[in-house]
Design a protein around this motif. Structure first.
Motif, PDB file in Angstrom:
ATOM      1  N   ASN A  39      40.679   4.722 -36.493  1.00  0.00           N
ATOM      2  CA  ASN A  39      39.454   5.498 -36.679  1.00  0.00           C
ATOM      3  C   ASN A  39      38.928   6.039 -35.360  1.00  0.00           C
ATOM      4  O   ASN A  39      38.553   7.208 -35.266  1.00  0.00           O
ATOM      5  CB  ASN A  39      38.375   4.624 -37.327  1.00  0.00           C
ATOM      6  CG  ASN A  39      38.408   4.722 -38.823  1.00  0.00           C
ATOM      7  OD1 ASN A  39      38.123   5.759 -39.378  1.00  0.00           O
ATOM      8  ND2 ASN A  39      38.788   3.645 -39.478  1.00  0.00           N
ATOM      9  N   MET A  40      38.883   5.179 -34.355  1.00  0.00           N
ATOM     10  CA  MET A  40      38.311   5.607 -33.080  1.00  0.00           C
ATOM     11  C   MET A  40      39.208   6.634 -32.395  1.00  0.00           C
ATOM     12  O   MET A  40      38.743   7.653 -31.898  1.00  0.00           O
ATOM     13  CB  MET A  40      38.090   4.404 -32.152  1.00  0.00           C
ATOM     14  CG  MET A  40      37.082   3.412 -32.668  1.00  0.00           C
ATOM     15  SD  MET A  40      35.665   4.147 -33.483  1.00  0.00           S
ATOM     16  CE  MET A  40      34.829   4.889 -32.101  1.00  0.00           C
ATOM     17  N   ASN A  96      32.061   1.212 -29.547  1.00  0.00           N
ATOM     18  CA  ASN A  96      32.239   2.460 -30.281  1.00  0.00           C
ATOM     19  C   ASN A  96      31.188   3.493 -29.887  1.00  0.00           C
ATOM     20  O   ASN A  96      31.489   4.677 -29.766  1.00  0.00           O
ATOM     21  CB  ASN A  96      32.136   2.206 -31.790  1.00  0.00           C
ATOM     22  CG  ASN A  96      33.306   1.391 -32.299  1.00  0.00           C
ATOM     23  OD1 ASN A  96      34.263   1.165 -31.570  1.00  0.00           O
ATOM     24  ND2 ASN A  96      33.227   0.956 -33.535  1.00  0.00           N
ATOM     25  N   SER A 142      30.503   8.755 -45.974  1.00  0.00           N
ATOM     26  CA  SER A 142      31.287   8.124 -44.913  1.00  0.00           C
ATOM     27  C   SER A 142      31.675   6.703 -45.325  1.00  0.00           C
ATOM     28  O   SER A 142      32.720   6.205 -44.926  1.00  0.00           O
ATOM     29  CB  SER A 142      30.513   8.114 -43.598  1.00  0.00           C
ATOM     30  OG  SER A 142      29.469   7.198 -43.635  1.00  0.00           O
ATOM     31  N   GLN A 149      31.077   7.403 -27.451  1.00  0.00           N
ATOM     32  CA  GLN A 149      30.636   8.723 -27.903  1.00  0.00           C
ATOM     33  C   GLN A 149      29.964   9.507 -26.782  1.00  0.00           C
ATOM     34  O   GLN A 149      29.768  10.714 -26.901  1.00  0.00           O
ATOM     35  CB  GLN A 149      29.639   8.592 -29.066  1.00  0.00           C
ATOM     36  CG  GLN A 149      30.188   7.868 -30.270  1.00  0.00           C
ATOM     37  CD  GLN A 149      31.292   8.629 -30.941  1.00  0.00           C
ATOM     38  OE1 GLN A 149      31.290   9.850 -30.953  1.00  0.00           O
ATOM     39  NE2 GLN A 149      32.255   7.915 -31.477  1.00  0.00           N
ATOM     40  N   GLY A 151      39.233  10.036 -34.311  1.00  0.00           N
ATOM     41  CA  GLY A 151      37.947  10.706 -34.132  1.00  0.00           C
ATOM     42  C   GLY A 151      37.861  11.384 -32.785  1.00  0.00           C
ATOM     43  O   GLY A 151      37.435  12.542 -32.682  1.00  0.00           O
ATOM     44  N   HIS A 152      38.283  10.682 -31.746  1.00  0.00           N
ATOM     45  CA  HIS A 152      38.168  11.251 -30.402  1.00  0.00           C
ATOM     46  C   HIS A 152      39.134  12.416 -30.203  1.00  0.00           C
ATOM     47  O   HIS A 152      38.807  13.371 -29.515  1.00  0.00           O
ATOM     48  CB  HIS A 152      38.387  10.164 -29.352  1.00  0.00           C
ATOM     49  CG  HIS A 152      37.162   9.355 -29.120  1.00  0.00           C
ATOM     50  ND1 HIS A 152      36.748   8.383 -29.991  1.00  0.00           N
ATOM     51  CD2 HIS A 152      36.233   9.407 -28.148  1.00  0.00           C
ATOM     52  CE1 HIS A 152      35.629   7.871 -29.543  1.00  0.00           C
ATOM     53  NE2 HIS A 152      35.289   8.465 -28.431  1.00  0.00           N
ATOM     54  N   SER A 193      39.594   2.197 -28.605  1.00  0.00           N
ATOM     55  CA  SER A 193      40.639   3.138 -28.995  1.00  0.00           C
ATOM     56  C   SER A 193      42.012   2.688 -28.503  1.00  0.00           C
ATOM     57  O   SER A 193      42.999   3.383 -28.716  1.00  0.00           O
ATOM     58  CB  SER A 193      40.326   4.532 -28.467  1.00  0.00           C
ATOM     59  OG  SER A 193      40.393   4.530 -27.061  1.00  0.00           O
ATOM     60  N   LEU A 251      37.628  15.479 -31.890  1.00  0.00           N
ATOM     61  CA  LEU A 251      36.553  16.045 -31.073  1.00  0.00           C
ATOM     62  C   LEU A 251      37.126  16.865 -29.920  1.00  0.00           C
ATOM     63  O   LEU A 251      36.665  17.969 -29.639  1.00  0.00           O
ATOM     64  CB  LEU A 251      35.664  14.922 -30.521  1.00  0.00           C
ATOM     65  CG  LEU A 251      34.724  14.246 -31.512  1.00  0.00           C
ATOM     66  CD1 LEU A 251      33.912  13.194 -30.812  1.00  0.00           C
ATOM     67  CD2 LEU A 251      33.802  15.266 -32.149  1.00  0.00           C
ATOM     68  N   GLU A 310      31.084  11.098 -36.438  1.00  0.00           N
ATOM     69  CA  GLU A 310      31.742  10.118 -35.574  1.00  0.00           C
ATOM     70  C   GLU A 310      30.817   8.959 -35.238  1.00  0.00           C
ATOM     71  O   GLU A 310      31.248   7.810 -35.178  1.00  0.00           O
ATOM     72  CB  GLU A 310      32.195  10.791 -34.278  1.00  0.00           C
ATOM     73  CG  GLU A 310      33.518  11.504 -34.391  1.00  0.00           C
ATOM     74  CD  GLU A 310      34.608  10.606 -34.930  1.00  0.00           C
ATOM     75  OE1 GLU A 310      34.796   9.504 -34.387  1.00  0.00           O
ATOM     76  OE2 GLU A 310      35.249  10.993 -35.906  1.00  0.00           O
ATOM     77  N   VAL A 323      30.778  17.059 -36.712  1.00  0.00           N
ATOM     78  CA  VAL A 323      31.765  15.995 -36.545  1.00  0.00           C
ATOM     79  C   VAL A 323      31.223  14.896 -35.634  1.00  0.00           C
ATOM     80  O   VAL A 323      31.486  13.713 -35.855  1.00  0.00           O
ATOM     81  CB  VAL A 323      33.093  16.568 -36.005  1.00  0.00           C
ATOM     82  CG1 VAL A 323      34.075  15.468 -35.707  1.00  0.00           C
ATOM     83  CG2 VAL A 323      33.706  17.511 -37.018  1.00  0.00           C
ATOM     84  N   THR A 324      30.450  15.285 -34.612  1.00  0.00           N
ATOM     85  CA  THR A 324      29.893  14.282 -33.713  1.00  0.00           C
ATOM     86  C   THR A 324      28.986  13.317 -34.464  1.00  0.00           C
ATOM     87  O   THR A 324      29.050  12.101 -34.267  1.00  0.00           O
ATOM     88  CB  THR A 324      29.113  14.966 -32.573  1.00  0.00           C
ATOM     89  OG1 THR A 324      29.958  15.945 -31.981  1.00  0.00           O
ATOM     90  CG2 THR A 324      28.688  13.968 -31.538  1.00  0.00           C
TER      91      THR A 324
END
Lengths: 240, 108
Positions: A178-179, A98, B39, A102, A182-183, A111, A186, A214, A210-211
């Motif tokens: 989630n992954m 994960n 979160s 990033q 999130g990506h 992902s 972004l 994440e 957001v980063t």
């Protein structure tokens, strides 16, 4: 402009084909190998000094160890200690997967649903085998709630069975969704930064926030996956 | 810091640590960690949601697969859809229940 889902494309780096099965070394495999190397390097190099008073890197390794050890002790109990190597590897693999994702231009292997699903099915089969090994056929009692009348078994057993079988799916979908989401967020936000020109500073600021979020989610989801694996292991050992 | 090499006191320390750890294992009804803010709550909400969806998805796909195999379309899919939905609700209920119990500090 690049499509927001283009980042999830798997590209073979070293094409390999054995017996009609495509087992190419892809960018996904590259990052898995990288994660394993980083985890191994982090843990072996940092404890090489074996100092009584740990330095920075050694404390990091010790914190990780203690964290997972406590997780197992709190959620599985003393019997869970022998499964520590597996749970720890799982945690490190997911966390690093994960987190490496990033980094810009990196590929996030978590992902793709097959990766978390492969891991969760290992946990699921493993927990089931442990359950049957420890309890034998009594493990089938898992599927009939304690104290329920025998007549209701007709409907309760299928429900419990389905609830049991949906575990690896819910584990895998949670991490993967989630992954991926999130990506994509972004990427879409980054697209706005370019498209809006000078006013791009607004989505840019948002992107910064957001980063950070994440990174939090990356750690949290690895933690959730690990803690739920521990809970399933607990159920297998103690039967509720 | 005086790190004088004194194996006697180190052994003593190891013994004490071991004793403390084993006592901790016996008690084991430890307070759960404090939640990590927004979160964590989001993760929790998402977890419950996925739990609901996964039950329905597994039930439906299992029913669909069995139907294609046994040629009983669409009955098994319909039955397993509802059973899957029940399993999803059961899973979500259990997740919430485990949460409230651990917040109350009781035995799980």
């Amino acid at each position: 402009m690049a499509s927001p889902v283009e980042q999830f494309k798997i590209e073979p780096l070293i094409p390999l084909d054995i017996g009609g099965v495509d087992i190419s070394f892809t960018n996904s495999s590259l990052f898995m190998v990288l994660a394993v190397c980083v985890a191994t390097a982090l843990l072996t190099l940092s404890v090489r000094g074996r100092a009584l008073v740990p330095g920075r890197w050694q404390s990091l390794a010790e914190v990780l160890y203690e964290f997972v050890a406590n997780l197992i002790r709190d959620n599985v109990g003393v019997e869970g200690r022998k499964y520590f190597p597996f749970i720890f590897s799982l945690f490190m693999f997911l966390t690093l997967g994960n987190l490496l994702g990033q980094i810009p231009y990196a590929f996030t292997y978590t992902s793709h649903i097959i990766v978390p699903f492969g891991l969760s099915i290992i946990v699921f089969i493993g927990a089931t085998v442990i359950g049957f090994a420890r309890h034998g056929t009594r493990y089938f009692r898992m599927f009939l709630p304690h104290g329920a009348p025998l007549l209701t078994a007709v409907i309760l057993v299928p429900i419990e069975l389905l609830s049991y079988c949906s575990r690896p799916f819910s584990l895998a979908i949670r991490l993967f969704a989630n992954m991926t989401v999130g990506h994509i967020i972004l990427k879409v936000m980054a697209g706005f930064v370019v498209a809006l020109g000078l006013f791009g500073i607004v989505p840019m600021a948002f992107l910064g926030g957001v980063t950070v979020l994440e990174i939090g989610i990356a750690l949290l989801q690895a933690y959730v996956f690990t803690i739920l694996s521990c809970i399933y292991l607990h159920d297998a050992i103690h039967m509720h | 810091m005086d790190d004088s090499e004194d194996p006697g006191s180190l052994d003593h320390l190891a013994d004490r640590l071991r004793a403390l750890r084993s006592r901790e294992d016996v008690e084991s009804g430890r307070k759960p960690r404090e939640s990590q803010g927004a979160s964590a709550s989001m993760g929790l909400g998402f977890r419950i949601g996925v739990e609901l969806v996964a039950g329905i998805a597994v039930g439906t796909f299992l029913g669909y697969g069995l139907d294609s195999w046994l040629g009983t379309r669409p009955w098994l899919m319909v039955v397993l859809f509802f059973l899957g939905a029940a399993a999803g609700v059961l899973n979500a209920y259990r997740a919430v229940q485990a949460l409230t119990v651990s917040n109350g500090g009781e035995e799980r």
